[in-house]
Design an enzyme around this catalytic site. Structure first.
Site, PDB file in Angstrom:
ATOM      1  N   TYR A 134     -47.782  83.830  60.028  1.00 25.91           N
ATOM      2  CA  TYR A 134     -47.754  85.288  59.955  1.00 25.91           C
ATOM      3  C   TYR A 134     -46.686  85.791  58.991  1.00 25.91           C
ATOM      4  O   TYR A 134     -45.575  85.273  58.934  1.00 25.91           O
ATOM      5  CB  TYR A 134     -47.472  85.885  61.337  1.00 25.91           C
ATOM      6  N   LYS A 172     -32.145  76.858  91.159  1.00 28.30           N
ATOM      7  CA  LYS A 172     -32.763  78.167  90.942  1.00 28.30           C
ATOM      8  C   LYS A 172     -33.460  78.202  89.588  1.00 28.30           C
ATOM      9  O   LYS A 172     -33.250  77.335  88.740  1.00 28.30           O
ATOM     10  CB  LYS A 172     -31.699  79.264  91.020  1.00 28.30           C
TER      11      LYS A 172
END
Length: 352
Positions: free
Chosen positions: A248, A34
């Protein structure tokens, strides 16, 4: 066009893990694939796993995953672990997908050619029928000739206190004892490692352990090898002068003239942004810090003193000294989240 980051998926490591886990459990395996095989690549892992003799089948979480694996025609049963919608039942049964059942209504709605796995809630309180009701449902499925398996899920087998896990196992066994012989499966990776041999079960479902990871207190029970190595490409090498900030927010300033390598791997690809100012990568086998804030598509690494050029590869995690476990720790998260969060821009590449 080449990807800027790619995950090498080792078939040898996967098979090593599967063999060890199957031997420990005393059962064959229903391998969970999954969430894109825990980020490793659904089709790639499904094909590698289907080649292993201890793998009985492949488990998925959604009908779309079930359809994708079934259409690969790998000769291994596909088991859907969560409920489909009513209109999905017949198409999935037509594909041979084993279907979860946790109510009498679901049991009656199955077509005669379906194969059902009874979902028993032994204490997880997520899906399934409580034991008394599960027995009635299982008996009805058996009467209809569609009962193939029964399963539950452990909630605490990753913990050192196994008292609740033993209680869940007792509850599950009480259901199995009241039914005709079925393929019973309950042990996740933690269950295999902590509880050991469960030969009265037909199958086990090791998830993260199959991909090479276990809780710290269980890591020596079965030697496991991480299946994935994540590498990223250097896109530019440049200088930052002493006192200049990087990325940043100006969180990091160069303490000296610094050689930086920008690599094409960022938080949009699955690198945890919370690992900013903590992460390291391997450059030519040497640990080097990721400096400044991790960006969406890239990050910067201090490579001062190393011969590095654009096009070189760095290792962000793998099977050696720098693993996903460490990266997850830097990001204040868990291995599951890092692996399943690996983005589609990261190419998965099968290696022996």
């Amino acid at each position: 066009m080449q990807s800027r980051a790619y995950a090498l998926i080792s078939e040898a490591a996967l098979h090593h893990n599967l063999s060890g886990l199957s031997a420990r459990a005393g059962t064959r395996l229903l391998l969970p694939v999954k969430a894109n095989a825990y980020g490793h690549g659904l089709e790639l892992i499904a094909r590698q796993a289907a080649a292993h003799p201890d793998v009985w089948g492949l488990a998925v979480a959604t009908p779309r995953e079930a359809q994708a694996v079934a259409l690969l025609n790998l000769g291994r049963p596909v088991v859907l672990l969560t409920p489909p919608t009513p209109d999905e039942v017949v198409p999935l049964a037509d594909l041979g997908v084993r279907l979860p059942v946790s109510s009498l209504e679901e049991a009656e709605a199955l077509p005669v050619h379906a194969r059902a796995h009874l979902k028993v809630d032994t204490g997880m309180n997520r899906l399934g029928a409580r034991p008394d009701e599960a027995i009635r449902i299982g008996q009805r499925l058996a009467e209809r000739g569609v009962l193939e398996g029964a399963y539950t899920h452990f909630a605490t087998t990753d913990e050192e206190d196994l008292s609740f896990a033993h209680e869940q196992l007792r509850r599950f066994r009480s259901v199995i004892a009241a039914l005709p012989p079925v393929l019973a499966h309950c042990a996740n990776g933690g269950g295999i490692l902590s509880l050991g041999h469960l030969g009265d079960m037909g199958l086990s479902r090791p998830g993260l352990a199959s991909y090479g990871f276990a809780p710290a207190h269980l890591q020596r029970v079965v030697p496991l090898t991480p299946v994935m190595t994540l590498r990223a490409t250097v896109t530019q090498v440049h200088k930052a002068f002493a006192g200049e900030s990087v990325s940043y927010g100006g969180l990091w300033q160069a303490p000296r003239d610094t050689t930086l390598a920008t690599i094409g791997f960022g938080y949009a690809d699955g690198y945890p942004r919370n690992a900013t100012l903590r992460a390291h990568v391997l450059v030519r086998g040497e640990r080097r810090p990721v400096v400044g804030r991790i960006c969406m598509d890239q990050c910067m690494v201090d490579v001062t003193g190393l011969e590095v050029r654009a096009g070189d590869q760095v290792e962000c995690w793998g099977s050696g000294d720098l693993t996903v476990s460490e990266v997850a720790g830097w990001g204040d998260t868990i291995e599951y989240e890092v692996l399943t969060g690996l983005g589609e821009r990261v190419e998965r590449v099968a290696v022996p």
